[in-house]
Motif scaffolding. Structure first.
Motif, PDB file in Angstrom:
ATOM      1  N   SER A   1      46.314  38.522  37.761  1.00  0.00           N
ATOM      2  CA  SER A   1      46.060  39.432  38.872  1.00  0.00           C
ATOM      3  C   SER A   1      45.130  40.545  38.422  1.00  0.00           C
ATOM      4  O   SER A   1      45.329  41.141  37.359  1.00  0.00           O
ATOM      5  CB  SER A   1      47.369  40.046  39.367  1.00  0.00           C
ATOM      6  OG  SER A   1      47.109  41.139  40.234  1.00  0.00           O
TER       7      SER A   1
ATOM      8  N   GLU B   1      51.054  35.916  35.385  1.00  0.00           N
ATOM      9  CA  GLU B   1      51.198  36.002  36.837  1.00  0.00           C
ATOM     10  C   GLU B   1      49.983  35.412  37.547  1.00  0.00           C
ATOM     11  O   GLU B   1      48.939  35.161  36.954  1.00  0.00           O
ATOM     12  CB  GLU B   1      51.401  37.464  37.261  1.00  0.00           C
ATOM     13  CG  GLU B   1      50.142  38.281  37.398  1.00  0.00           C
ATOM     14  CD  GLU B   1      49.492  38.629  36.065  1.00  0.00           C
ATOM     15  OE1 GLU B   1      48.346  39.115  36.068  1.00  0.00           O
ATOM     16  OE2 GLU B   1      50.121  38.420  34.997  1.00  0.00           O
TER      17      GLU B   1
ATOM     18  N   SER C   1      50.414  47.921  47.161  1.00  0.00           N
ATOM     19  CA  SER C   1      49.048  48.085  46.677  1.00  0.00           C
ATOM     20  C   SER C   1      48.611  49.525  46.851  1.00  0.00           C
ATOM     21  O   SER C   1      48.712  50.087  47.950  1.00  0.00           O
ATOM     22  CB  SER C   1      48.103  47.166  47.453  1.00  0.00           C
ATOM     23  OG  SER C   1      46.782  47.310  47.000  1.00  0.00           O
TER      24      SER C   1
ATOM     25  N   ILE D   1      52.318  38.784  44.373  1.00  0.00           N
ATOM     26  CA  ILE D   1      52.082  38.424  42.975  1.00  0.00           C
ATOM     27  C   ILE D   1      53.299  37.649  42.476  1.00  0.00           C
ATOM     28  O   ILE D   1      54.448  38.077  42.679  1.00  0.00           O
ATOM     29  CB  ILE D   1      51.841  39.667  42.106  1.00  0.00           C
ATOM     30  CG1 ILE D   1      50.569  40.387  42.578  1.00  0.00           C
ATOM     31  CG2 ILE D   1      51.717  39.294  40.636  1.00  0.00           C
ATOM     32  CD1 ILE D   1      50.258  41.663  41.830  1.00  0.00           C
TER      33      ILE D   1
ATOM     34  N   SER E   1      47.482  36.962  47.202  1.00  0.00           N
ATOM     35  CA  SER E   1      47.470  37.847  48.366  1.00  0.00           C
ATOM     36  C   SER E   1      46.574  37.359  49.497  1.00  0.00           C
ATOM     37  O   SER E   1      46.732  37.819  50.632  1.00  0.00           O
ATOM     38  CB  SER E   1      47.039  39.260  47.947  1.00  0.00           C
ATOM     39  OG  SER E   1      47.966  39.809  47.029  1.00  0.00           O
TER      40      SER E   1
ATOM     41  N   GLU F   1      47.855  36.082  41.312  1.00  0.00           N
ATOM     42  CA  GLU F   1      47.626  36.879  42.524  1.00  0.00           C
ATOM     43  C   GLU F   1      47.473  35.910  43.696  1.00  0.00           C
ATOM     44  O   GLU F   1      46.598  35.050  43.693  1.00  0.00           O
ATOM     45  CB  GLU F   1      46.363  37.723  42.382  1.00  0.00           C
ATOM     46  CG  GLU F   1      45.966  38.494  43.622  1.00  0.00           C
ATOM     47  CD  GLU F   1      46.629  39.857  43.721  1.00  0.00           C
ATOM     48  OE1 GLU F   1      47.156  40.159  44.802  1.00  0.00           O
ATOM     49  OE2 GLU F   1      46.605  40.618  42.731  1.00  0.00           O
TER      50      GLU F   1
ATOM     51  N   GLU G   1      44.246  31.656  45.298  1.00  0.00           N
ATOM     52  CA  GLU G   1      45.067  32.265  44.244  1.00  0.00           C
ATOM     53  C   GLU G   1      44.200  32.484  43.013  1.00  0.00           C
ATOM     54  O   GLU G   1      43.183  31.807  42.833  1.00  0.00           O
ATOM     55  CB  GLU G   1      46.249  31.360  43.876  1.00  0.00           C
ATOM     56  CG  GLU G   1      47.168  31.011  45.036  1.00  0.00           C
ATOM     57  CD  GLU G   1      46.797  29.705  45.721  1.00  0.00           C
ATOM     58  OE1 GLU G   1      47.507  29.305  46.659  1.00  0.00           O
ATOM     59  OE2 GLU G   1      45.781  29.086  45.326  1.00  0.00           O
TER      60      GLU G   1
ATOM     61  N   ARG H   1      50.762  43.292  48.363  1.00  0.00           N
ATOM     62  CA  ARG H   1      50.152  42.229  47.582  1.00  0.00           C
ATOM     63  C   ARG H   1      51.246  41.248  47.173  1.00  0.00           C
ATOM     64  O   ARG H   1      52.391  41.635  46.963  1.00  0.00           O
ATOM     65  CB  ARG H   1      49.432  42.789  46.346  1.00  0.00           C
ATOM     66  CG  ARG H   1      48.249  43.667  46.707  1.00  0.00           C
ATOM     67  CD  ARG H   1      47.601  44.289  45.493  1.00  0.00           C
ATOM     68  NE  ARG H   1      46.731  43.379  44.779  1.00  0.00           N
ATOM     69  CZ  ARG H   1      45.502  43.699  44.362  1.00  0.00           C
ATOM     70  NH1 ARG H   1      44.995  44.889  44.643  1.00  0.00           N
ATOM     71  NH2 ARG H   1      44.780  42.844  43.687  1.00  0.00           N
TER      72      ARG H   1
END
Length: 716
Positions: free
Chosen positions: A259, A241, A295, A224, A245, A243, A255, A222
């Motif tokens: 996350s 943060e 992950s 991040i 991925s 995410e 995005e 992933r």
């Protein structure tokens, strides 16, 4: 806001900012400058003098020719433009010169404030090898791996031995640059030599540096990243943060923040690591520390108990494309933050106006990037005129856009056109709001990835947050819209009716017999239209018989090929851009536009382009010649031609390279034979489906398979 003076400030205006960028990010920066009461100056090239970012800025300055090297990458021209315009600050946005340490130094030497980090920080984090060495000293975790010394390639034996010590699978990537260029996945020692050689070639061509970095490849990784802010007074904070991925070709397309993987404790741990990385390079301004995260297996009973494993990936020393999702969820004392404003204040020498304890994350935000690309054609770039643009105006939806009706999307610049950002109380609600926003977005005249994004975000793995950087490719076949290649029958009916009604508008009082609507002295006859979905597809006939019981142009009996769809009622909006067709059991609305014999239709985020087929196709002297026709799979510019005319070529051999939107694509021979026609030459600008060459097939190969592009991404 006050700006610290430099050595050669002259009479530059501290309240004026030149934006050394274009497109949606330039428009977004203008928005903040206007709110702050600051003057904005845009730059433009000969390739985009009428672009949206030029029209929305207070002033604009030409910086050079249409080529990137002559305009947006010409540091001297940009600095001269800033001085001519009286700007005291330069905001580089992202891309182009935003992470160029030499440009940052040149700005300071010219007495201009560079809205970004110090050159030393850019250099420290711009090279992946030195960046990892820098953050390792601060205790930031790293993946197992090794790196070559800059400019000194390891021997094949030493490289293989070091790779064996790390263990397979491995990821090889250039030390310089990013965006997935030159990256290679190596599953075994047998594949190492070929992958290393290919990575070196692409790294050298793309970045001028063949130095390689090798890391252990994580399974189901992933991506991040943590947003950081630092001022010149030693204050550094993180704003949570994002995410990132969901990617294609190692580039992000969706995005979200925060996350869905992290707990509050893990968020604080990764945030502290990001702050440590920023401090390690004496960072100033807005930046992003990217981590790769292992992950956990989502279907394992022990998934929730597995510890978080994360490693430093790189640091982006600039504003990120996806910064709006952070702005959507972060508040300070209950008020939202504007990262561009904070960049400007830090660059002006002001301290950060808040501490870490005052930062709170609330709700969930999702961003979807709208690209000029064709997901059904390996995400190759598209282009064309913006004939119609409808952007969603819905609660909880933000649109950062850089295009307007009347512009032409070219392959000279990055293919990203706009970003949709949705905010809601939780992730399911934010995803649902994004689905509505994407369904309400329509761009006609240029193919986009909107329908693909909508289908991707509906996939069960995405909905359940079982994300990885490999997921998009894994589910690609499931989410590619089949109607992109085979339009629904209703599309053909809409195209035919739209074409017929447009002729009525073009000739409202002309010769009644000239209108092809079946009118005659007596019973009306049917009108037949023929449309093609692609250049090579067979024409599809659409038969329209006017219904005499309704006003002219309001009802037809429709048949597509051999399928009768029955009575169709037609309603067209006053502006002429929307068609509503009511069939016996359903009603559909299409956005509609026409240009140069093409009919564009849009509905629920999907678009279709149909061409009106010629009624009498041109005769072919030799049918096999058509089988050897080489067409461009996208609009672009021919960079090189590998073989001269009248040469014998083998099927699959390279013929030429076409560049589009910073990517190079090798066009290959679809058949073995003689290159009897060569229409393209280096420097030629070509449209999608343009004929580049014709190969007369060998007699022993009368029925070749058609394949004209390797679609392999090379250098930017």
């Amino acid at each position: 806001m006050t700006v610290e003076t430099g050595p050669n400030r002259d009479d530059n205006d501290d309240n004026t900012v030149l934006i050394a960028n274009r497109g949606e990010i330039a428009v977004r920066i203008v928005r903040t400058l206007r709110r702050l009461g600051m003057r904005s100056v845009a730059i433009y090239s000969d390739g985009d003098p009428d672009s949206t970012h030029v029209t929305v800025a207070d002033d604009a300055v030409r910086v050079g020719g249409a080529r990137l090297a002559d305009s947006y990458l010409d540091a001297d021209a940009i600095i001269a433009a800033a001085q001519r315009s009286g700007a005291g600050m330069i905001h580089p946005g992202y891309g182009f010169l935003s992470e160029n340490a030499s440009f940052a130094r040149a700005c300071a030497e010219a007495g201009l404030v560079f809205v970004g980090p110090p050159p030393e920080a850019i250099e420290a984090m711009g090279d992946k090898i030195s960046a990892k060495a820098t953050v390792a000293e601060a205790g930031v975790p790293l993946l197992p791996g090794f790196a070559e010394t800059s400019g000194q390639a390891m021997s094949d034996g030493d490289f293989a031995a070091a790779a064996s010590d790390v263990g397979f699978p491995l990821l090889i990537k250039p030390s310089a640059g990013g965006g997935g260029k030159g990256m290679r996945i190596v599953q075994s020692a047998e594949d190492l030599a070929a992958a290393t050689a290919a990575a070196r070639r692409e790294a050298k061509a793309a970045f001028g540096d063949a130095t390689l970095l090798v890391e252990r490849l994580l399974q189901r990784p992933r991506h991040i990243e943590v947003q950081v802010l630092a001022d010149r007074h030693g204050n550094v904070v993180h704003l949570g943060e994002r995410e990132c991925s969901l990617q294609r070709r190692h580039q992000k397309i969706v995005e979200e923040a925060p996350s869905p993987l992290l707990t509050e404790e893990q968020r604080a741990e990764m945030g502290a690591a990001a702050v440590a990385a920023a401090r390690a390079c004496n960072y100033v301004g807005a930046g992003t520390v990217e981590f790769i995260v292992a992950s956990p297996d989502p279907y394992s009973d022990q998934a929730s108990a597995q510890p978080l494993e994360y490693s430093f990936l790189e640091m982006n020393t600039r504003l990120q494309v996806e910064h709006p999702v952070t702005e959507a969820v972060v508040t300070v004392d209950g008020s939202p933050v504007d990262l561009v404003e904070l960049q400007l204040r830090v660059a002006a020498g002001e301290p950060l106006p808040f501490s870490q304890e005052r930062i709170v994350l609330h709700g969930h935000a999702v961003e979807a990037r709208i690209y000029a690309e064709d997901p059904a054609n390996d995400f190759l770039p598209t282009g064309g005129p913006v004939l119609l643009l409808h952007e969603p105006d819905l609660p909880g939806v933000r649109v950062d856009s850089g295009i307007s009706v009347g512009e032409t999307v070219t392959t000279s610049y990055d293919p990203m056109l706009a970003k949709l950002v949705t905010k809601a109380e939780n992730r399911p609600a934010a995803l649902a709001r994004m689905d509505r926003a994407l369904s309400a977005y329509t761009l006609l005249g240029c193919g986009t990835n909107v329908d693909f994004l909508r289908r991707l975000l509906r996939h069960p793995e995405v909905r359940s947050a079982h994300l990885s950087t490999e997921l998009t490719e894994q589910v690609r076949a499931d989410v590619l819209p089949s109607t992109a290649v085979h339009p629904p029958l209703e599309c053909y009916v809409a195209a035919a009716i739209g074409r017929q009604l447009s002729l009525h508008r073009e000739s409202p009082s002309g010769n009644r017999f000239a209108l092809p609507d079946g009118w005659r002295l007596g019973e009306r006859a049917e009108t037949t239209w023929r449309f093609q979905g692609t250049t090579d597809s067979a024409p599809v006939p659409v038969h329209l018989r006017p219904d005499d019981t309704a006003p002219a142009g309001r009802a037809f009996d429709a048949t597509v090929a051999d399928t009768r769809l029955g009575r169709v009622m037609v309603d067209r909006c006053a502006a002429g851009t929307e068609l509503r067709l009511t069939f016996e059991e359903s009603s559909v609305r299409y956005q509609h536009a026409e240009s140069d014999g093409e009919i564009w239709l849009g509905r629920d985020g999907a678009t279709w382009r149909l061409r009106e087929a010629r009624r009498l196709p041109s005769l072919r002297v030799n049918e096999t010649v058509a089988d050897g026709t080489v067409r461009s799979p996208m609009p672009g510019t021919v960079l090189s031609v590998a073989v001269p005319p009248n040469s014998h070529v083998e099927a699959g051999s390279a013929l030429m390279v076409v560049e589009a939107m910073k990517m190079e694509h090798t066009i290959t021979a679809p058949v073995s034979g003689v290159l009897t026609q060569l229409s393209a030459h280096p420097g030629t600008t070509v449209a999608m489906d343009a004929v580049l060459a014709v190969i007369t097939p060998d007699p022993q190969n009368p029925d070749p398979e058609r394949s004209t592009s390797s679609h392999e991404e090379h250098t930017p």
